[in-house]
Design a protein around this motif. Structure first.
Motif, PDB file in Angstrom:
ATOM      1  N   SER A 167       0.822  -1.212   0.000  1.00 27.64           N
ATOM      2  CA  SER A 167       0.000   0.000   0.000  1.00 27.64           C
ATOM      3  C   SER A 167       0.853   1.258   0.000  1.00 27.64           C
ATOM      4  O   SER A 167       0.559   2.219  -0.719  1.00 27.64           O
ATOM      5  CB  SER A 167      -0.914  -0.020   1.227  1.00 27.64           C
ATOM      6  N   VAL A 168       1.925   1.238   0.779  1.00 28.10           N
ATOM      7  CA  VAL A 168       2.793   2.421   0.851  1.00 28.10           C
ATOM      8  C   VAL A 168       3.584   2.595  -0.438  1.00 28.10           C
ATOM      9  O   VAL A 168       3.798   3.728  -0.896  1.00 28.10           O
ATOM     10  CB  VAL A 168       3.727   2.300   2.068  1.00 28.10           C
ATOM     11  N   LEU A 169       4.013   1.498  -1.046  1.00 29.59           N
ATOM     12  CA  LEU A 169       4.764   1.610  -2.304  1.00 29.59           C
ATOM     13  C   LEU A 169       3.930   2.254  -3.398  1.00 29.59           C
ATOM     14  O   LEU A 169       4.483   2.856  -4.330  1.00 29.59           O
ATOM     15  CB  LEU A 169       5.228   0.220  -2.754  1.00 29.59           C
TER      16      LEU A 169
ATOM     17  N   MET B  11      12.001   2.377   0.473  1.00 24.51           N
ATOM     18  CA  MET B  11      11.104   1.749   1.444  1.00 24.51           C
ATOM     19  C   MET B  11      11.817   1.552   2.762  1.00 24.51           C
ATOM     20  O   MET B  11      11.208   1.673   3.840  1.00 24.51           O
ATOM     21  CB  MET B  11      10.614   0.419   0.878  1.00 24.51           C
ATOM     22  N   ALA B  12      13.109   1.254   2.731  1.00 27.46           N
ATOM     23  CA  ALA B  12      13.874   1.142   3.965  1.00 27.46           C
ATOM     24  C   ALA B  12      13.928   2.484   4.693  1.00 27.46           C
ATOM     25  O   ALA B  12      13.822   2.538   5.928  1.00 27.46           O
ATOM     26  CB  ALA B  12      15.285   0.641   3.664  1.00 27.46           C
TER      27      ALA B  12
ATOM     28  N   SER C 133      20.031  12.641   2.817  1.00 22.17           N
ATOM     29  CA  SER C 133      19.538  13.516   1.755  1.00 22.17           C
ATOM     30  C   SER C 133      18.516  12.827   0.866  1.00 22.17           C
ATOM     31  O   SER C 133      17.761  13.483   0.164  1.00 22.17           O
ATOM     32  CB  SER C 133      20.720  14.013   0.909  1.00 22.17           C
ATOM     33  N   THR C 134      18.482  11.489   0.865  1.00 27.81           N
ATOM     34  CA  THR C 134      17.527  10.775   0.015  1.00 27.81           C
ATOM     35  C   THR C 134      16.114  10.789   0.595  1.00 27.81           C
ATOM     36  O   THR C 134      15.164  10.419  -0.078  1.00 27.81           O
ATOM     37  CB  THR C 134      17.968   9.314  -0.161  1.00 27.81           C
ATOM     38  N   VAL C 135      15.960  11.199   1.852  1.00 23.70           N
ATOM     39  CA  VAL C 135      14.652  11.268   2.487  1.00 23.70           C
ATOM     40  C   VAL C 135      14.002  12.592   2.119  1.00 23.70           C
ATOM     41  O   VAL C 135      14.524  13.662   2.438  1.00 23.70           O
ATOM     42  CB  VAL C 135      14.778  11.125   4.012  1.00 23.70           C
ATOM     43  N   THR C 136      12.875  12.532   1.455  1.00 23.91           N
ATOM     44  CA  THR C 136      12.180  13.711   0.954  1.00 23.91           C
ATOM     45  C   THR C 136      10.816  13.824   1.626  1.00 23.91           C
ATOM     46  O   THR C 136      10.449  13.039   2.499  1.00 23.91           O
ATOM     47  CB  THR C 136      12.014  13.617  -0.570  1.00 23.91           C
ATOM     48  N   GLN C 137      10.054  14.874   1.175  1.00 22.30           N
ATOM     49  CA  GLN C 137       8.703  15.050   1.687  1.00 22.30           C
ATOM     50  C   GLN C 137       7.832  13.838   1.358  1.00 22.30           C
ATOM     51  O   GLN C 137       6.991  13.428   2.153  1.00 22.30           O
ATOM     52  CB  GLN C 137       8.086  16.318   1.070  1.00 22.30           C
ATOM     53  N   THR C 138       8.045  13.236   0.184  1.00 19.94           N
ATOM     54  CA  THR C 138       7.300  12.025  -0.176  1.00 19.94           C
ATOM     55  C   THR C 138       7.609  10.888   0.783  1.00 19.94           C
ATOM     56  O   THR C 138       6.711  10.128   1.187  1.00 19.94           O
ATOM     57  CB  THR C 138       7.657  11.605  -1.616  1.00 19.94           C
ATOM     58  N   THR C 139       8.878  10.768   1.180  1.00 19.70           N
ATOM     59  CA  THR C 139       9.253   9.740   2.144  1.00 19.70           C
ATOM     60  C   THR C 139       8.554   9.962   3.473  1.00 19.70           C
ATOM     61  O   THR C 139       8.078   9.016   4.109  1.00 19.70           O
ATOM     62  CB  THR C 139      10.776   9.734   2.346  1.00 19.70           C
ATOM     63  N   LEU C 140       8.477  11.219   3.900  1.00 20.52           N
ATOM     64  CA  LEU C 140       7.808  11.532   5.152  1.00 20.52           C
ATOM     65  C   LEU C 140       6.332  11.166   5.098  1.00 20.52           C
ATOM     66  O   LEU C 140       5.792  10.554   6.027  1.00 20.52           O
ATOM     67  CB  LEU C 140       7.971  13.015   5.474  1.00 20.52           C
TER      68      LEU C 140
ATOM     69  N   GLN D 212       4.424   8.403   7.338  1.00 25.34           N
ATOM     70  CA  GLN D 212       3.225   8.681   8.138  1.00 25.34           C
ATOM     71  C   GLN D 212       2.108   7.690   7.827  1.00 25.34           C
ATOM     72  O   GLN D 212       1.419   7.207   8.730  1.00 25.34           O
ATOM     73  CB  GLN D 212       2.769  10.121   7.886  1.00 25.34           C
ATOM     74  N   LYS D 213       1.943   7.370   6.548  1.00 24.79           N
ATOM     75  CA  LYS D 213       0.931   6.381   6.184  1.00 24.79           C
ATOM     76  C   LYS D 213       1.325   5.000   6.694  1.00 24.79           C
ATOM     77  O   LYS D 213       0.468   4.254   7.206  1.00 24.79           O
ATOM     78  CB  LYS D 213       0.762   6.343   4.663  1.00 24.79           C
ATOM     79  N   PHE D 214       2.595   4.665   6.574  1.00 22.85           N
ATOM     80  CA  PHE D 214       3.088   3.376   7.074  1.00 22.85           C
ATOM     81  C   PHE D 214       2.823   3.262   8.575  1.00 22.85           C
ATOM     82  O   PHE D 214       2.352   2.231   9.068  1.00 22.85           O
ATOM     83  CB  PHE D 214       4.583   3.254   6.773  1.00 22.85           C
ATOM     84  N   ARG D 215       3.091   4.341   9.300  1.00 17.56           N
ATOM     85  CA  ARG D 215       2.888   4.349  10.752  1.00 17.56           C
ATOM     86  C   ARG D 215       1.414   4.238  11.101  1.00 17.56           C
ATOM     87  O   ARG D 215       1.030   3.499  12.024  1.00 17.56           O
ATOM     88  CB  ARG D 215       3.487   5.632  11.318  1.00 17.56           C
ATOM     89  N   ALA D 216       0.566   4.954  10.356  1.00 19.34           N
ATOM     90  CA  ALA D 216      -0.864   4.913  10.637  1.00 19.34           C
ATOM     91  C   ALA D 216      -1.446   3.528  10.353  1.00 19.34           C
ATOM     92  O   ALA D 216      -2.219   2.985  11.152  1.00 19.34           O
ATOM     93  CB  ALA D 216      -1.586   5.974   9.810  1.00 19.34           C
ATOM     94  N   LEU D 217      -1.062   2.956   9.206  1.00 18.36           N
ATOM     95  CA  LEU D 217      -1.566   1.630   8.867  1.00 18.36           C
ATOM     96  C   LEU D 217      -1.064   0.573   9.848  1.00 18.36           C
ATOM     97  O   LEU D 217      -1.807  -0.345  10.226  1.00 18.36           O
ATOM     98  CB  LEU D 217      -1.163   1.255   7.441  1.00 18.36           C
ATOM     99  N   SER D 218       0.185   0.694  10.270  1.00 19.41           N
ATOM    100  CA  SER D 218       0.733  -0.276  11.228  1.00 19.41           C
ATOM    101  C   SER D 218       0.006  -0.176  12.560  1.00 19.41           C
ATOM    102  O   SER D 218      -0.327  -1.200  13.181  1.00 19.41           O
ATOM    103  CB  SER D 218       2.227  -0.039  11.426  1.00 19.41           C
ATOM    104  N   GLY D 219      -0.249   1.055  13.013  1.00 19.59           N
ATOM    105  CA  GLY D 219      -0.962   1.225  14.270  1.00 19.59           C
ATOM    106  C   GLY D 219      -2.369   0.661  14.210  1.00 19.59           C
ATOM    107  O   GLY D 219      -2.819  -0.040  15.128  1.00 19.59           O
TER     108      GLY D 219
END
Length: 493
Positions: A73-75, A93-94, A140-147, A151-158
């Motif tokens: 889902s996150v991908l 994804m990592a 530097s590879t972490v962008t707004q899209t990664t954030l 957040q979606k990964f964290r919400a779905l996991s919770g």
């Protein structure tokens, strides 16, 4: 709801169910054990099993499936344009998982509110600072899209963890209620419990088989993918190993022959060291040593098997390698320039042989001791000396077991990695010179899977082809050894 809390609650419910199951059965029989169909403990065990088995089975399946579904889902949020140059979707994804874990840590330590951690409109610079304050480095590879993906990964996991806890506890409660409802003095609790335990034992016995099948099929499928992008003839008959992680798969030489040659060559050196020393040690301990000497020498010898292989690797790198250079190097004792560096097939082979000594000696000692004493007495009665008895009676009788011990040592040598990495070097060579650097299949499997290439590139997928080929070769050796053992095996009363 954490997994530990779920297991604790299910376990507590099972304990309560056991107690209530016993009490309910006794109450239905008016306290008379003779009226019960089964022993009273079986009624409690029936309730506990119906609480534990279905709920924990669902928990294991849920824990396996949930991360896969969330990742898919996150991908979907990550497009090809969002992937940073030189990176990949798997690497991104990592980063998503790392940032999601960092958000959880930041919330737990009070560095960020729950609302801010879940708000997609939050300033990304502020998030970087908050994560850095709790020790989470954001590259530097972490962008707004990664954030946003984190957040979606964290919400779905919770959400998934909460639903998982509710479902598992409901299943445990349903099993609890159903088991108590059917509990009475006429219920055949022993039959049900024994059938349930039999099913659990069969499932436990099947795990090894299923795991083996899973390993084999995973190797087969990934090996097929590799051979779809790289010629099989070049792999099996190629004499050069020069992988290129530049993205040009056709520019790589992925010949298997130098690797299998290094594997077998180093293993042979190790066996030449381990088999005579181990077998002689076993003969001494079983036939010549007194009980007091044996009680000390055998445990001391077996300590070698407990030393981590990384320690053996450091021993090869820091001690054995320089020692061989001092003997065979240009400025060595022999005055010859046969060895220019400490990493060589001989270095790894010698140290690996030392590591294998307890594998050969311990098993051979047990096998020699298993030879019937009547065979020794008969040999002595015919006038044979002790040495003649060992050579002509005991060793031939113990030969199949000794062959098995040698094969175990050979399998251990073929699969060794750390000693080879530190002691033999990384050069793939077809040389006959044991004083040159070589490498093995297992060492290259590690190096290819920890490289910088894409996971679907030939340079990375070749690791599975190497593993599959080594698996087939090892299996063939074991089959041949089994045939030899059966041919020469003798049965004793």
């Amino acid at each position: 709801m954490s997994t530990l809390l779920i297991v604790a609650l299910v376990g507590a419910l099972a304990v309560v169910g056991y107690v209530l199951g016993v009490r309910r059965a006794m109450a239905s029989a008016d306290g008379d054990l003779r009226l019960l169909h089964s022993l009273k403990s079986y009624y409690g065990q029936n309730v506990a099993l119906l609480v534990l088995v279905p709920s924990l089975l669902v928990l294991v399946i849920w824990m396996t499936v949930q991360p896969l579904l969330i990742e898919q889902s996150v991908l979907g949020m990550i497009s090809n344009t969002d992937v940073a140059e030189g990176s990949s979707r798997s690497l991104m994804m990592a980063d998503v998982r790392r940032v999601a874990d960092g958000l959880d840590v930041a919330v737990a330590q009070g560095a960020m509110s729950r609302e801010a951690a879940s708000d997609v409109r939050v300033d990304f610079t502020n998030v970087r600072e908050r994560l850095a304050s709790v020790g989470v480095a954001v590259g530097s590879t972490v962008t707004q899209t990664t954030l946003e993906a984190a957040q979606k990964f964290r919400a779905l996991s919770g959400t998934g963890n909460m639903v998982r806890g509710i479902v598992v506890l409901l299943i445990a409660a349903a099993g609890f209620g159903y088991a108590l409802k059917q509990t009475d003095k006429d219920f055949r609790a022993r039959n049900v419990v024994e059938r349930g335990i039999l099913v659990l034992l069969i499932a436990a016995a099947s795990i090894a088989v299923l795991t083996t099948l899973g390993i084999v099929f995973s190797l087969i499928f990934n090996t097929i993918d590799f051979f779809e992008s790289f010629p099989g003839a070049d792999f099996f008959f190629g004499t050069r190993w020069e992988p290129s992680f530049s993205g040009r798969g056709g520019a790589s030489d992925l010949g298997f022959l130098p690797l299998i040659w290094g594997t077998l060559y180093i293993s042979i050196i190790a066996l030449v060291v381990a088999v005579p020393l181990g077998l002689f040690a076993a003969i001494y301990l079983s036939e010549y040593a007194s009980n007091s000497v044996r009680s000390i020498a055998k445990p001391v010898l077996e300590v070698l098997a407990g030393i981590p292989t990384i320690v053996y690797g450091l021993f090869a790198l820091l001690t054995v390698g320089p020692l061989l250079v001092n003997i065979f190097g240009a400025d060595g004792l022999l005055g010859v320039n046969w060895m220019s560096g400490g990493t060589a097939a001989m270095t790894a082979g010698l140290v690996m042989g030392i590591m294998l000594i307890p594998f050969v000696s311990s098993l051979s000692d047990d096998i020699i001791n298993a030879v019937p004493q009547a065979m020794r007495d008969g040999s002595y009665g015919l006038g044979a000396t002790q040495s003649e008895t060992i050579r002509q009676v005991i060793l031939p009788a113990a030969l199949p077991g000794i062959v098995g011990a040698v094969l175990l040592a050979a399998s251990r040598a073929i699969g060794e990695t750390m000693i080879v990495v530190l002691g033999a070097g990384a050069a793939a060579s077809l040389s006959l010179n044991p004083l040159e650097a070589m490498t093995t299949v297992t060492a290259k499997i590690v190096s290819q899977l920890t490289g910088d290439g894409e996971f679907n590139s030939p340079e990375t997928m070749v690791a599975f082809a190497l593993g599959m080929t080594l698996f087939v070769i090892t299996l063939a050796l074991n089959v041949v050894a089994l045939i030899i053992v059966r041919k020469y095996r003798e049965q004793y009363d």
